[in-house]
Design a protein around this motif. Structure first.
Motif, mmCIF file in Angstrom:
data_model
loop_
_atom_site.group_PDB
_atom_site.id
_atom_site.type_symbol
_atom_site.label_atom_id
_atom_site.label_comp_id
_atom_site.label_asym_id
_atom_site.label_seq_id
_atom_site.Cartn_x
_atom_site.Cartn_y
_atom_site.Cartn_z
ATOM 1 N N PRO A 1 -20.488 -2.428 0.517
ATOM 2 C CA PRO A 1 -19.149 -2.165 -0.026
ATOM 3 C C PRO A 1 -18.072 -2.699 0.910
ATOM 4 N N LYS A 2 -17.035 -3.314 0.359
ATOM 5 C CA LYS A 2 -15.939 -3.878 1.138
ATOM 6 C C LYS A 2 -14.706 -2.990 1.051
ATOM 7 N N ARG A 3 -13.857 -3.108 2.046
ATOM 8 C CA ARG A 3 -12.651 -2.281 2.083
ATOM 9 C C ARG A 3 -11.763 -2.571 0.879
ATOM 10 N N PRO A 4 -11.113 -1.546 0.344
ATOM 11 C CA PRO A 4 -10.219 -1.764 -0.804
ATOM 12 C C PRO A 4 -8.966 -2.538 -0.398
ATOM 13 N N LEU A 5 -8.218 -2.993 -1.403
ATOM 14 C CA LEU A 5 -7.064 -3.845 -1.171
ATOM 15 C C LEU A 5 -5.939 -3.152 -0.412
ATOM 16 N N ILE A 6 -5.959 -1.818 -0.370
ATOM 17 C CA ILE A 6 -4.887 -1.097 0.313
ATOM 18 C C ILE A 6 -4.862 -1.436 1.806
ATOM 19 N N TYR A 7 -5.944 -1.984 2.323
ATOM 20 C CA TYR A 7 -5.966 -2.390 3.732
ATOM 21 C C TYR A 7 -5.078 -3.604 3.980
ATOM 22 N N ASN A 8 -4.703 -4.335 2.919
ATOM 23 C CA ASN A 8 -3.723 -5.417 3.057
ATOM 24 C C ASN A 8 -2.304 -4.869 3.167
ATOM 25 N N GLY A 9 -2.121 -3.620 2.746
ATOM 26 C CA GLY A 9 -0.805 -2.994 2.779
ATOM 27 C C GLY A 9 -0.734 -1.889 1.756
ATOM 28 N N ASN A 10 -0.144 -0.754 2.126
ATOM 29 C CA ASN A 10 -0.078 0.376 1.195
ATOM 30 C C ASN A 10 1.225 0.390 0.420
ATOM 31 N N PHE A 11 1.723 -0.799 0.107
ATOM 32 C CA PHE A 11 2.930 -0.951 -0.712
ATOM 33 C C PHE A 11 2.684 -2.077 -1.711
ATOM 34 N N PRO A 12 3.491 -2.179 -2.772
ATOM 35 C CA PRO A 12 3.243 -3.183 -3.815
ATOM 36 C C PRO A 12 3.298 -4.606 -3.268
ATOM 37 N N ASN A 13 2.526 -5.491 -3.892
ATOM 38 C CA ASN A 13 2.471 -6.902 -3.497
ATOM 39 C C ASN A 13 2.217 -7.049 -2.003
ATOM 40 N N PRO A 14 1.150 -6.435 -1.490
ATOM 41 C CA PRO A 14 0.884 -6.519 -0.050
ATOM 42 C C PRO A 14 0.616 -7.956 0.365
ATOM 43 N N PRO A 15 0.851 -8.284 1.625
ATOM 44 C CA PRO A 15 0.708 -9.672 2.066
ATOM 45 C C PRO A 15 -0.738 -10.133 2.049
ATOM 46 N N LYS A 16 -0.917 -11.410 1.742
ATOM 47 C CA LYS A 16 -2.259 -11.991 1.804
ATOM 48 C C LYS A 16 -2.614 -12.377 3.227
ATOM 49 N N SER A 17 -1.612 -12.413 4.092
ATOM 50 C CA SER A 17 -1.825 -12.671 5.514
ATOM 51 C C SER A 17 -1.163 -11.558 6.308
ATOM 52 N N SER A 18 -1.874 -10.991 7.272
ATOM 53 C CA SER A 18 -1.341 -9.867 8.057
ATOM 54 C C SER A 18 -0.046 -10.229 8.768
ATOM 55 N N ALA A 19 0.064 -11.473 9.206
ATOM 56 C CA ALA A 19 1.244 -11.895 9.954
ATOM 57 C C ALA A 19 2.519 -11.778 9.124
ATOM 58 N N LEU A 20 2.378 -11.778 7.809
ATOM 59 C CA LEU A 20 3.541 -11.686 6.922
ATOM 60 C C LEU A 20 3.820 -10.252 6.477
ATOM 61 N N GLY A 21 3.108 -9.283 7.058
ATOM 62 C CA GLY A 21 3.239 -7.895 6.623
ATOM 63 C C GLY A 21 4.626 -7.317 6.804
ATOM 64 N N SER A 22 5.264 -7.625 7.931
ATOM 65 C CA SER A 22 6.572 -7.026 8.220
ATOM 66 C C SER A 22 7.630 -7.463 7.221
ATOM 67 N N VAL A 23 7.634 -8.750 6.851
ATOM 68 C CA VAL A 23 8.638 -9.220 5.890
ATOM 69 C C VAL A 23 8.240 -8.879 4.459
ATOM 70 N N SER A 24 6.931 -8.735 4.210
ATOM 71 C CA SER A 24 6.489 -8.345 2.867
ATOM 72 C C SER A 24 6.980 -6.952 2.502
ATOM 73 N N LEU A 25 7.106 -6.068 3.493
ATOM 74 C CA LEU A 25 7.652 -4.734 3.238
ATOM 75 C C LEU A 25 9.080 -4.836 2.704
ATOM 76 N N LEU A 26 9.867 -5.716 3.301
ATOM 77 C CA LEU A 26 11.232 -5.940 2.797
ATOM 78 C C LEU A 26 11.199 -6.401 1.348
ATOM 79 N N GLY A 27 10.306 -7.358 1.061
ATOM 80 C CA GLY A 27 10.200 -7.864 -0.300
ATOM 81 C C GLY A 27 9.819 -6.787 -1.286
ATOM 82 N N ALA A 28 8.933 -5.875 -0.890
ATOM 83 C CA ALA A 28 8.503 -4.790 -1.777
ATOM 84 C C ALA A 28 9.661 -3.850 -2.099
#
Length: 513
Positions: free
Chosen positions: A225-252
């Motif tokens: 079993p693989k980790r669910p998608l929430i590990y990419n981010g627990n907000f809508p449209n989580p980033p496909k790359s971790s490095a973009l997580g901080s700005v993706s939060l703004l976008g959400a």
């Protein structure tokens, strides 16, 4: 009272969850209840059997020890490493036990704070009067210890699992994003984030793949079993790359602000983030960053998410497809995130140093940068964009004429040849010593490749470049950046699966922005 935002976040969370008007109203029961809720989300596990399934739904659960083979993973909101997770579990349960047994009636009494309670507390060298040296821990009140445990455990904070791909096992660790805001503004931030989770956090983010391996006879060798998608981010449209997580939060948050019933509060939160220092916290470390106000404004217009997705789908000229072990794309994402956060000339140059072709939607970001940060007239920027797009089209047609139709990997070969041509055009641009030379070299080279004339709409840019009204370095950057925008003709002609891979099948049209 400790004023660190990590402590303040817990205070604001307790005010939201218990409908309090002041931190002075926070009681021991409030603290204990919130820690209990955090422990209830300590890990995730499959909600049912995984055998015979390709996907499985996950739920949060109060489980101390993990078992990755069975899909029992440390939740992304638990800011600890899997190896040290026993420490925060022990600290939280010990705190609750002490409070339930009335072992401490004075919550203002100082106690040692370890990294289990506050991941960034650290240790230091302690010197005694007798000359002894030992390792010491910072001290704070028992009440603040409880606040630290809450922030470390709560699922009501932006968080994701940061992944650094490399050969073998990738490096992964949980991180959260904490804004340094005054208590009232922090309360509003949490309220908006909580609403986002309730209204927008769909079941897909708690869905994970199940990989089944079989032998030659079809017998099952392993079920993983693989980790669910929430590990990419627990907000809508989580980033496909971790490095973009901080700005993706703004976008959400920006996307969420489009809803009329929450628009004012969400827009107010974004406005507050313009002046806030942001903390990205992981176990044992924290980094700080800020958001440029122009990027926040882009989020307020609900345009940032599309731009971030476009940047992710950029194709580096000298690289194959993205993969978990391709470090060049990881570097590109890091410098892209840095550019989006700082939005300065040095950050732009670092971003531009990675030669890549961008989906057309990235033009919105380039327009904003050149007009607002470089202070270039919008008419000149529009004219430069037309010339850049023409150069990209020239490179596409030249590549099509060079690659035999029906050849193996036809579209991949076109991409490679087109990348080579764009690099040659960029080299001609970089080599120009004057505005006249820049226009002459690039137009002549492109004309020979395609027998096409430059568009009339590019005249203003060429005129200002040749006259020197537009500084040479600005002209070079404009032309290079806009020539990297993938042309519409190519997007229309390439197969649907190629368009999807390049992120061009699900974007809104921003071509007139």
């Amino acid at each position: 009272m400790n004023e660190h935002p990590y402590i303040r976040y817990a205070q604001a969370l307790l005010m939201v969850e218990n409908n309090l008007s002041s931190i002075n109203e926070i009681t021991l029961e409030h603290i204990k209840n919130e820690i209990e809720k955090g422990l209830n989300s300590f890990r995730v596990r499959p909600s049912g059997a995984i055998e015979g399934k390709s996907k499985v739904q996950y739920v949060f659960d109060r489980i101390e020890k993990g078992d990755t083979k069975k899909g029992v993973f440390l939740s992304p909101n638990t800011i600890s490493s899997d190896r040290r997770s026993k420490d925060i579990w022990g600290a939280a349960t010990k705190f609750l036990q002490k409070m339930n047994n009335d072992e401490c009636n004075d919550l203002s009494k100082n106690t040692e704070i370890g990294m289990s309670e506050v991941p960034i507390s650290g240790e230091y060298l302690s010197f005694s009067d007798k000359g002894n040296i030992r390792r010491g821990k910072p001290k704070s009140s028992i009440k603040e210890q409880g606040f630290g445990i809450i922030s470390t455990l709560t699922p009501l904070k932006p968080c994701f699992q940061y992944k650094i791909g490399k050969k073998g096992q990738p490096e992964m660790f949980n991180v959260c994003i904490i804004p340094d805001l005054p208590i009232v503004e922090m309360v509003n931030f949490i309220r908006v984030f909580k609403q986002i989770r309730i209204q927008k956090l769909n079941g897909d983010l708690l869905t994970g793949d199940v990989v089944t391996q079989t032998d030659k006879q079809g017998n099952i060798k392993d079920i993983s079993p693989k980790r669910p998608l929430i590990y990419n981010g627990n907000f809508p449209n989580p980033p496909k790359s971790s490095a973009l997580g901080s700005v993706s939060l703004l976008g959400a948050i920006g996307e969420f602000a489009k809803q009329a019933e929450v628009s004012d509060r969400a827009l107010g939160v974004l406005e507050n983030l313009k002046k806030a220092t942001m903390y990205m916290v992981k176990y044992g470390n924290a980094t700080t960053f800020t958001y440029n106000h122009y990027i926040v404004d882009m989020a307020k217009k609900a345009k940032l998410r599309t731009v971030i997705d476009g940047l992710y789908y950029s194709k580096l000229f000298n690289q194959d497809r993205r993969s978990s072990v391709n470090t060049e794309y990881q570097k590109f994402d890091l410098f892209t995130s840095r550019f989006l956060q700082l939005f300065t000339q040095p950050a732009f140059k670092d971003f531009l140093s990675f030669r890549a072709e961008y989906p057309e939607q990235v033009q919105l970001l380039l327009n904003l940068y050149f007009v607002k940060m470089e202070r270039i007239d919008a008419g000149i920027v529009t004219s430069a964009r037309q010339l850049g797009k023409w150069l990209n089209l020239v490179a596409y047609f030249a590549a099509k004429s060079e690659v035999r139709e029906g050849a193996n990997n036809y579209w991949e070969e076109i991409r490679k040849v087109k990348s080579k041509i764009l690099v040659e055009l960029e080299s001609s641009t970089f080599a120009a010593k004057s505005g006249d030379a820049l226009v002459a070299q690039v137009i002549t080279r492109a004309g020979r490749l395609s027998s096409m004339d430059a568009p009339e709409s590019a005249s203003l840019f060429m005129e200002k470049t040749m006259s020197g009204d537009l500084p040479l370095d600005c002209a070079k950057n404009l032309l290079i950046a806009f020539s990297r925008l993938r042309n519409k003709k190519q997007a229309e002609e390439q197969p649907q699966n190629i368009a999807a891979e390049m992120g061009e099948d699900d974007f809104e049209d921003l071509s007139e922005e």
